[in-house]
Design an enzyme around this catalytic site. Structure first.
Site, PDB file in Angstrom:
ATOM      1  N   ARG A 125       0.823  -1.231   0.000  1.00 54.65           N
ATOM      2  CA  ARG A 125       0.000   0.000   0.000  1.00 54.65           C
ATOM      3  C   ARG A 125       0.845   1.264   0.000  1.00 54.65           C
ATOM      4  NH1 ARG A 125      -2.966  -3.311   3.483  1.00 54.65           N
ATOM      5  NH2 ARG A 125      -4.766  -4.166   2.410  1.00 54.65           N
ATOM      6  N   LYS A 147       2.563  11.290 -11.504  1.00 51.19           N
ATOM      7  CA  LYS A 147       1.701  10.443 -12.339  1.00 51.19           C
ATOM      8  C   LYS A 147       2.453   9.151 -12.626  1.00 51.19           C
ATOM      9  CE  LYS A 147      -1.209  13.663 -14.889  1.00 51.19           C
ATOM     10  NZ  LYS A 147      -1.601  14.122 -16.228  1.00 51.19           N
ATOM     11  N   GLU A 189       9.642  17.580 -25.817  1.00 49.72           N
ATOM     12  CA  GLU A 189       8.981  17.851 -24.529  1.00 49.72           C
ATOM     13  C   GLU A 189       9.528  19.160 -23.946  1.00 49.72           C
ATOM     14  OE1 GLU A 189       5.956  16.853 -23.043  1.00 49.72           O
ATOM     15  OE2 GLU A 189       6.566  14.874 -23.697  1.00 49.72           O
ATOM     16  N   LYS A 217       7.082  22.818 -14.383  1.00 46.82           N
ATOM     17  CA  LYS A 217       6.229  21.667 -14.071  1.00 46.82           C
ATOM     18  C   LYS A 217       5.854  21.665 -12.590  1.00 46.82           C
ATOM     19  CE  LYS A 217       5.115  16.919 -14.747  1.00 46.82           C
ATOM     20  NZ  LYS A 217       5.310  15.650 -15.419  1.00 46.82           N
ATOM     21  N   GLU A 227      -4.941  17.221 -11.249  1.00 44.67           N
ATOM     22  CA  GLU A 227      -5.688  17.740 -12.395  1.00 44.67           C
ATOM     23  C   GLU A 227      -7.148  17.964 -12.062  1.00 44.67           C
ATOM     24  OE1 GLU A 227      -5.157  15.546 -16.198  1.00 44.67           O
ATOM     25  OE2 GLU A 227      -3.156  16.414 -16.133  1.00 44.67           O
ATOM     26  N   ARG A 232      -3.289  22.013 -14.398  1.00 50.66           N
ATOM     27  CA  ARG A 232      -2.192  21.118 -14.776  1.00 50.66           C
ATOM     28  C   ARG A 232      -2.295  20.672 -16.240  1.00 50.66           C
ATOM     29  NH1 ARG A 232       0.413  15.992 -11.335  1.00 50.66           N
ATOM     30  NH2 ARG A 232       1.748  15.347 -13.036  1.00 50.66           N
ATOM     31  N   ASN A 236      -0.053  19.626 -20.987  1.00 54.09           N
ATOM     32  CA  ASN A 236      -0.335  18.804 -22.162  1.00 54.09           C
ATOM     33  C   ASN A 236      -0.228  19.599 -23.453  1.00 54.09           C
ATOM     34  OD1 ASN A 236      -1.029  16.057 -21.486  1.00 54.09           O
ATOM     35  ND2 ASN A 236      -2.638  16.943 -20.236  1.00 54.09           N
ATOM     36  N   HIS A 239       0.000  18.026 -26.937  1.00 50.88           N
ATOM     37  CA  HIS A 239      -0.194  16.579 -26.795  1.00 50.88           C
ATOM     38  C   HIS A 239      -1.482  16.056 -27.431  1.00 50.88           C
ATOM     39  CE1 HIS A 239       3.233  16.953 -24.215  1.00 50.88           C
ATOM     40  NE2 HIS A 239       3.239  15.673 -23.923  1.00 50.88           N
ATOM     41  N   HIS A 243      -0.451  13.089 -29.413  1.00 48.34           N
ATOM     42  CA  HIS A 243      -0.812  11.701 -29.090  1.00 48.34           C
ATOM     43  C   HIS A 243      -1.471  11.012 -30.282  1.00 48.34           C
ATOM     44  CE1 HIS A 243      -0.767  12.263 -24.449  1.00 48.34           C
ATOM     45  NE2 HIS A 243       0.349  11.702 -24.868  1.00 48.34           N
ATOM     46  N   HIS A 260       7.776  10.071 -29.262  1.00 54.67           N
ATOM     47  CA  HIS A 260       6.839  10.904 -28.504  1.00 54.67           C
ATOM     48  C   HIS A 260       7.161  12.387 -28.716  1.00 54.67           C
ATOM     49  CE1 HIS A 260       4.098  11.964 -25.283  1.00 54.67           C
ATOM     50  NE2 HIS A 260       5.050  12.685 -24.718  1.00 54.67           N
TER      51      HIS A 260
END
Ligand code: NAD
Length: 358
Positions: A125, A147, A189, A217, A227, A232, A236, A239, A243, A260
């Site tokens: 946990r 994340k 990026e 960031k 988010e 936040r 992106n 993106h 993506h 990417h």
């Protein structure tokens, strides 16, 4: 050494940036996480990182911690971000007998930090996570912010958690062994931060570039960790189309897929063109986008194989959408989420961005 702080109350932490930090890992963990006294530490990495000598340096650096050091190796590539690898890793942690007060070290790129971060959040946990990113992309982005996650056959990052590391250690020396294409991917990026308040980022030396990106960031993460408010989402930038292009490129068999960062670069240009059509920015600002992206050696046009209709299908499934298309767009107030963007306008921009076949 540069230090960037992520302010999250009792879960606040630092990111440290400099050359040669792997050799000092034990000392840095001791100074920045004085309450962390692990008996056992599991370092998780991938073959290319070990072959470049960074695992040996990490183990040497951790000696100062006076803990038992164990190593787990996972396969290379995005495929390692799976529930199967997660299970295998958690079983290794259990076999070694890692306890709640022990720690895991994620030594690698975004694939390693995402997977190991998720494992750290669910094993017993939750145990302490130390991120040691070794790609430009993971140093300027993936290793900070909490994340974590793995992919499903149905899509990327569909299972995961928010789990903040206790410390992020960006040793820029490790980038010396990074393949050129991975470096270029990281630059895609990095480019987005130039439009998120770090205007002169590309003129700085490498360590300052990484720290400047992390400063931006960290600000967004500190104000909107999960988010919830949408702030936040600005991270992106580029993106949405990025993506879509990345997914379409991966779905094509027999081609060298776009990375990417290359996809994000195309997505940044698309976002600028969409913002211009919506009257949010002028042509001069679009030209600034084009100049910056092409100056980094990154693409500004869609490849000739790209099909705008196929890309629109991916864009329609974007996680940011709320009752219509959501884009992160530049504007008079800076980069921000914009809701209910007209799909016809997006399609027109994608058509305009198709590289002509020579
Ligand atoms: N969690 C987040 O906030 C976040 C943000 C951006 C991206 N990501 C994730 O990051 C992943 C991509 O990360 P990436 O671009 O770092 O790719 P990656 O982790 O796959 O690394 C790229 C390649 O470089 C190798 N490598 C790593 N460090 C090296 C070094 N120093 N020398 C030689 N080889 C080295 C790796 O073994 C791999 O083959 C994606 O899964 C993406 O979803 C997460």
């Amino acid at each position: 050494m540069r230090e960037v702080r992520v302010e999250l109350g009792p879960r606040s932490y630092s990111a440290l940036v400099d050359k040669g930090l792997l050799k000092r890992l034990g000392e840095l963990v001791g100074s920045w996480c004085p309450d962390l006294n692990p008996r056992k530490v599991m370092v998780v990495t991938q073959p290319p990182i070990e072959e470049a000598g960074w695992l040996a340096e990490t183990k040497g650096g951790l000696e100062g911690l006076k803990a038992e050091i164990h190593v787990a190796r996972i396969e290379d590539g995005e495929r390692a971000k799976s529930l199967e690898t997660l299970q295998g890793l958690c079983r290794e942690l259990a076999k070694v007998g890692l306890e709640r007060t022990d720690a895991v070290v994620a030594l690698g790129g975004g694939v390693v930090t995402d997977l190991v971060g998720f494992a750290a959040s669910v094993y017993l946990r939750g145990i302490a996570l130390l991120n040691v990113p070794t790609t430009l992309l993971s140093q300027v982005d993936a290793a900070l912010g909490g994340k974590t996650g793995v992919d499903l056959p149905e899509g990327k990052n569909l299972v995961g958690s928010f789990w903040q590391p206790r410390l992020v250690i960006c040793d820029t020396s490790t980038l010396a062994s990074l393949p050129g294409r991975e470096l270029l991917s990281g630059r895609g990026e990095l480019a987005k931060y130039a439009f998120l308040g770090a205007g002169k980022i590309l003129q700085l030396e490498l360590e300052d570039q990484v720290a400047a990106a992390l400063e931006v960031k960290a600000r967004y993460v500190s104000t909107d960790e999960r988010e919830d408010t949408g702030a936040r989402m600005a991270l992106n930038y580029g993106h949405t189309v990025g993506h879509a292009v990345e997914a379409a490129s991966l779905a094509r068999s027999g081609t060298h897929p776009l990375s990417h960062g290359e996809s994000v670069a195309i997505g940044i240009v698309a976002a600028a063109r969409i913002a211009e059509r919506m009257g949010r920015i002028d042509s001069q600002r679009v030209a600034e986008h084009l100049e910056l992206i092409s100056g980094l050696g990154l693409p500004t046009m869609l490849p000739s194989w790209a099909d705008p209709q196929e890309l629109m299908a991916y864009i329609a499934r974007d996680k940011k959408n709320r009752a219509g298309l959501t884009f992160v767009l530049d504007g008079p107030g800076g980069v921000e989420p914009v809701f209910k963007v007209d799909p016809r306008l997006v399609t027109d921009v994608l058509e305009e961005m198709k590289e002509s076949v020579s």
